[in-house]
Design an enzyme around this catalytic site. Structure first.
Site, PDB file in Angstrom:
ATOM      1  N   SER A 146      -4.576  -2.718  13.496  1.00 19.78           N
ATOM      2  CA  SER A 146      -5.311  -3.650  12.632  1.00 19.78           C
ATOM      3  C   SER A 146      -5.248  -5.070  13.161  1.00 19.78           C
ATOM      4  O   SER A 146      -4.171  -5.582  13.447  1.00 19.78           O
ATOM      5  CB  SER A 146      -4.715  -3.652  11.223  1.00 19.78           C
ATOM      6  OG  SER A 146      -4.871  -2.402  10.622  1.00 19.78           O
TER       7      SER A 146
ATOM      8  N   HIS B 112     -10.730  -2.774  12.313  1.00 14.52           N
ATOM      9  CA  HIS B 112     -10.725  -1.975  13.539  1.00 14.52           C
ATOM     10  C   HIS B 112     -12.145  -2.000  14.118  1.00 14.52           C
ATOM     11  O   HIS B 112     -13.120  -1.940  13.379  1.00 14.52           O
ATOM     12  CB  HIS B 112     -10.334  -0.523  13.239  1.00 14.52           C
ATOM     13  CG  HIS B 112      -8.890  -0.345  12.873  1.00 14.52           C
ATOM     14  ND1 HIS B 112      -7.991   0.318  13.667  1.00 14.52           N
ATOM     15  CD2 HIS B 112      -8.188  -0.756  11.799  1.00 14.52           C
ATOM     16  CE1 HIS B 112      -6.799   0.313  13.098  1.00 14.52           C
ATOM     17  NE2 HIS B 112      -6.896  -0.331  11.958  1.00 14.52           N
TER      18      HIS B 112
ATOM     19  N   HIS C 129      -6.126   7.175  10.574  1.00 21.28           N
ATOM     20  CA  HIS C 129      -4.799   7.245   9.973  1.00 21.28           C
ATOM     21  C   HIS C 129      -4.658   8.501   9.117  1.00 21.28           C
ATOM     22  O   HIS C 129      -5.638   8.991   8.565  1.00 21.28           O
ATOM     23  CB  HIS C 129      -4.549   6.040   9.046  1.00 21.28           C
ATOM     24  CG  HIS C 129      -4.716   4.715   9.715  1.00 21.28           C
ATOM     25  ND1 HIS C 129      -5.948   4.157   9.930  1.00 21.28           N
ATOM     26  CD2 HIS C 129      -3.805   3.838  10.196  1.00 21.28           C
ATOM     27  CE1 HIS C 129      -5.786   2.980  10.523  1.00 21.28           C
ATOM     28  NE2 HIS C 129      -4.508   2.768  10.700  1.00 21.28           N
TER      29      HIS C 129
ATOM     30  N   TYR D 129      -3.589   8.539   6.190  1.00 28.12           N
ATOM     31  CA  TYR D 129      -3.968   8.268   4.801  1.00 28.12           C
ATOM     32  C   TYR D 129      -5.467   8.331   4.550  1.00 28.12           C
ATOM     33  O   TYR D 129      -5.905   8.342   3.407  1.00 28.12           O
ATOM     34  CB  TYR D 129      -3.413   6.916   4.337  1.00 28.12           C
ATOM     35  CG  TYR D 129      -3.908   5.688   5.080  1.00 28.12           C
ATOM     36  CD1 TYR D 129      -5.210   5.245   4.946  1.00 28.12           C
ATOM     37  CD2 TYR D 129      -3.053   4.967   5.900  1.00 28.12           C
ATOM     38  CE1 TYR D 129      -5.656   4.119   5.614  1.00 28.12           C
ATOM     39  CE2 TYR D 129      -3.481   3.840   6.573  1.00 28.12           C
ATOM     40  CZ  TYR D 129      -4.793   3.424   6.424  1.00 28.12           C
ATOM     41  OH  TYR D 129      -5.223   2.315   7.093  1.00 28.12           O
ATOM     42  N   GLU D 130      -6.280   8.412   5.612  1.00 25.20           N
ATOM     43  CA  GLU D 130      -7.729   8.454   5.384  1.00 25.20           C
ATOM     44  C   GLU D 130      -8.173   9.814   4.857  1.00 25.20           C
ATOM     45  O   GLU D 130      -8.999   9.891   3.948  1.00 25.20           O
ATOM     46  CB  GLU D 130      -8.471   8.090   6.672  1.00 25.20           C
ATOM     47  CG  GLU D 130      -8.277   6.617   7.043  1.00 25.20           C
ATOM     48  CD  GLU D 130      -8.837   6.281   8.414  1.00 25.20           C
ATOM     49  OE1 GLU D 130     -10.058   6.445   8.614  1.00 25.20           O
ATOM     50  OE2 GLU D 130      -8.058   5.866   9.295  1.00 25.20           O
TER      51      GLU D 130
ATOM     52  N   ALA E 166       0.173  -2.958  13.269  1.00 26.29           N
ATOM     53  CA  ALA E 166       0.666  -4.043  12.430  1.00 26.29           C
ATOM     54  C   ALA E 166       1.776  -3.462  11.565  1.00 26.29           C
ATOM     55  O   ALA E 166       1.693  -2.307  11.145  1.00 26.29           O
ATOM     56  CB  ALA E 166      -0.458  -4.584  11.558  1.00 26.29           C
TER      57      ALA E 166
ATOM     58  N   MET F  21       2.012   2.224   8.871  1.00 22.01           N
ATOM     59  CA  MET F  21       1.302   3.418   8.410  1.00 22.01           C
ATOM     60  C   MET F  21       0.667   4.227   9.547  1.00 22.01           C
ATOM     61  O   MET F  21      -0.279   4.980   9.315  1.00 22.01           O
ATOM     62  CB  MET F  21       0.215   3.002   7.408  1.00 22.01           C
ATOM     63  CG  MET F  21       0.722   2.194   6.229  1.00 22.01           C
ATOM     64  SD  MET F  21      -0.625   1.709   5.149  1.00 22.01           S
ATOM     65  CE  MET F  21       0.205   0.487   4.098  1.00 22.01           C
ATOM     66  N   SER F  22       1.147   4.053  10.753  1.00 23.16           N
ATOM     67  CA  SER F  22       0.469   4.729  11.874  1.00 23.16           C
ATOM     68  C   SER F  22       1.470   5.062  12.980  1.00 23.16           C
ATOM     69  O   SER F  22       2.673   5.174  12.740  1.00 23.16           O
ATOM     70  CB  SER F  22      -0.630   3.816  12.436  1.00 23.16           C
ATOM     71  OG  SER F  22      -0.060   2.664  13.046  1.00 23.16           O
TER      72      SER F  22
ATOM     73  N   ASN G 194       4.089  -9.433   8.303  1.00 21.15           N
ATOM     74  CA  ASN G 194       4.713  -9.867   7.042  1.00 21.15           C
ATOM     75  C   ASN G 194       6.136  -9.353   6.985  1.00 21.15           C
ATOM     76  O   ASN G 194       6.495  -8.414   7.700  1.00 21.15           O
ATOM     77  CB  ASN G 194       3.931  -9.297   5.834  1.00 21.15           C
ATOM     78  CG  ASN G 194       3.792  -7.780   5.896  1.00 21.15           C
ATOM     79  OD1 ASN G 194       2.928  -7.243   6.592  1.00 21.15           O
ATOM     80  ND2 ASN G 194       4.657  -7.087   5.168  1.00 21.15           N
TER      81      ASN G 194
ATOM     82  N   HIS H  52      -3.902  -5.971   2.697  1.00 23.49           N
ATOM     83  CA  HIS H  52      -4.593  -5.660   3.954  1.00 23.49           C
ATOM     84  C   HIS H  52      -5.270  -6.926   4.488  1.00 23.49           C
ATOM     85  O   HIS H  52      -5.312  -7.148   5.704  1.00 23.49           O
ATOM     86  CB  HIS H  52      -5.608  -4.537   3.729  1.00 23.49           C
ATOM     87  CG  HIS H  52      -6.243  -4.043   4.999  1.00 23.49           C
ATOM     88  ND1 HIS H  52      -5.518  -3.599   6.086  1.00 23.49           N
ATOM     89  CD2 HIS H  52      -7.541  -3.948   5.371  1.00 23.49           C
ATOM     90  CE1 HIS H  52      -6.341  -3.241   7.064  1.00 23.49           C
ATOM     91  NE2 HIS H  52      -7.578  -3.456   6.655  1.00 23.49           N
TER      92      HIS H  52
HETATM   93  N1  HPA Z   1       3.984  -1.942   5.238  1.00 21.95           N
HETATM   94  C1  HPA Z   1       3.240  -0.966   5.793  1.00 21.95           C
HETATM   95  N2  HPA Z   1       2.311  -1.193   6.705  1.00 21.95           N
HETATM   96  C2  HPA Z   1       2.116  -2.463   7.076  1.00 21.95           C
HETATM   97  C3  HPA Z   1       2.844  -3.533   6.545  1.00 21.95           C
HETATM   98  C4  HPA Z   1       3.838  -3.251   5.568  1.00 21.95           C
HETATM   99  O1  HPA Z   1       4.526  -4.144   5.044  1.00 21.95           O
HETATM  100  N3  HPA Z   1       2.392  -4.672   7.136  1.00 21.95           N
HETATM  101  C5  HPA Z   1       1.414  -4.282   8.016  1.00 21.95           C
HETATM  102  N4  HPA Z   1       1.251  -2.960   7.984  1.00 21.95           N
END
Ligand code: HPA
Length: 270
Positions: A31, A61, A83, A85-86, A113, A208-209, A232, A244
């Site tokens: 991302s 993306h 992903h 989750y999709e 990310a 998440m990937s 973050n 997001h």
């Molecule tokens: N958690 C999960 N996926 C993420 C995060 C997070 O804090 N930041 C960027 N992708």
């Protein structure tokens, strides 16, 4: 009658556009990192033109494959991934990674990310993934019938590639600490309690990937490495509102550092 696309179908489309170019390395962009596709001199192909490639997609993306050269190295850059989750499929990236192997690559470099657990790796910094925790519990190899499914994941993140990435980062004056990445299914972010639990389990960052792609990469015999762009502090550990939108807005800071590291590494011929 419905037919299922195979990697050979996608490879045929790519070969027709590139004249059959072969590559050394594949690069999967997470991302907010998609602009690196523009740095590659070569042929860009929309995922929609590639049989079996992910059709949905996640904002942030670019959804194109670029086959060409980056710092002289023949590469295939995937501007975005599918992903778990999709669609609830952990093997969502299997066909694109089979295509990468079919293009002759022996190396897979993944980016994502992620949320950090460590004050020493704050937003805007990078974390080199040393190992992972598959907290989602899903494997992309469920249903694979051959004995090749019993993939050994010790040193899944190739020590030689990690050393090369650290050396390139050092030469660029960029901090690159190693850590353990936990794969959380998403698409919702984690609760602060879940982050405390993941920390206790030994993770340093969450995302998440990447984990299913490393499993698939090792299955396909590719040397793998992965770098997280920290966007973050994970839930409960920072003051920013996790979203997001925030991920996409924050990724470019770390992405610029990652691009410098990758370019230096590719110039060195790794
Ligand atoms: N958690 C999960 N996926 C993420 C995060 C997070 O804090 N930041 C960027 N992708």
């Amino acid at each position: 009658m419905t037919t299922t696309a195979t990697a050979a179908d996608a490879l045929a489309v790519i070969d027709a556009r590139t004249g059959g170019m072969r590559v050394k390395m594949g690069l999967v962009l997470g991302s907010g990192l998609g602009h690196l596709t523009e740095a590659v001199e070569g042929v860009a192909i929309d995922y929609d033109d590639l049989p079996g490639f992910p059709h949905a997609g996640v904002s942030g993306h670019t959804r194109k494959l670029v086959v060409g050269r980056l710092e002289g190295m023949p590469v295939a850059v995937f501007g975005g991934r599918a992903h778990y989750y999709e669609q609830g499929r952990a093997d969502a990236m299997r066909l694109p990674l089979e295509v990468l192997a079919g293009l002759g690559a022996d190396t897979l470099m993944l980016t994502n990310a992620a949320g950090s657990f460590l004050a020493e790796i704050p937003p805007g910094d990078l974390m080199l993934i040393a190992d992972h925790i598959n907290y989602s519990g899903r494997s992309p190899l469920i249903g694979e019938p051959t004995d090749a499914r019993f993939v050994n994941l010790t040193n899944a993140y190739d020590p030689g590639l990690r050393a090369a990435l650290k050396e390139a980062a050092g030469a660029e004056g960029i901090a690159l600490r190693e850590g353990v990445y936990a794969w959380y299914s998403g698409p919702n972010f984690e609760t602060p309690a879940e982050i405390r639990m993941l920390r206790l389990l030994g993770a340093d960052a969450v995302g998440m990937s990447t984990v299913p792609e490393v499993i698939l990469g090792r299955f396909l015999g590719l040397r793998c490495a992965a770098v997280s762009v920290i966007t973050n502090m994970a839930a409960g550990l920072g003051n920013e509102h996790i979203s997001h939108e925030h991920t996409k807005a924050s990724a470019p800071v770390g992405a610029a550092k990652l691009e410098r590291i990758l370019r230096r590494m590719l110039r060195a011929g790794v």
